[in-house]
Enzyme design. Sequence first.
Site, PDB file in Angstrom:
ATOM      1  CB  SER A 105      -0.899   0.006   1.236  1.00 57.79           C
ATOM      2  OG  SER A 105      -1.525   1.264   1.412  1.00 57.79           O
TER       3      SER A 105
ATOM      4  CE1 TYR B  13      -4.522  -2.529   5.126  1.00 60.22           C
ATOM      5  CE2 TYR B  13      -3.562  -0.615   4.041  1.00 60.22           C
ATOM      6  CZ  TYR B  13      -4.109  -1.881   3.970  1.00 60.22           C
ATOM      7  OH  TYR B  13      -4.232  -2.496   2.748  1.00 60.22           O
TER       8      TYR B  13
END
Length: 231
Positions: free
Chosen positions: A139, A152
């Site tokens: 990500s 995250y």
Amino acid sequence: MPVAIITGASKGLGRALAEALAGRGWDLVLDARGGRVLTEAARAVAGHGARVEALPGDVTDAGHRAALVAAARGFGGVDLVVHNASALGAEPLTRLAELPLEGLRRALEVNTVAALGLVREALPWLRESATGTVITLSSDAAAEAYGTWGGYGASKAALDQLAAVLAVEEPGLRVWAVDPGDMATDLYAAAVPEDDSPRPAPADVVPAFLRLLDERPASGRYSAPSLLEAR
């Protein structure tokens, strides 16, 4: 036929990639927590002519990971592991000052620890494969500091480092950490429910993964949008 294990395959990018690989003649072992949705996805994937085994379960469970690899061995081996399963840590995302530590632990267990556990389980057969490959889902939050994305992002940054070290330690494999970019997925909707801006469908991102599998570049971290732009 080559054999792939894909986690988080009941919907989103996992399902889209499974359908694309099935259309190319891959046999597939699919994982997700929701049994009903996974069964529906497996039925659709099998419609492309592939042998498919769907195993609902939690990737943080060592017994479940062993079952995934055993199912792949039943198809002939393990050529590709795609760790697509992800946990946010909090839904919607929140600042670190409010992030539940149990949520952070869950994100690390699903996104990082389970990924290594699955690769370790599959490693003997990945080494035997002529095209042994590991794909981890990264990500941009792993590399950039975005407010509310700290837990995250930290789990994905740790996963990127594991992938980089695995590539050094296992030079016979291809190990790609792939940032898929923004997508219209349930995960993103849960993370930032107020953001309704248009985003690419997961199926639109799959060609970037297929390009990696076709061209087999060196192990490393890749951006799906960059791969798509360079086509």
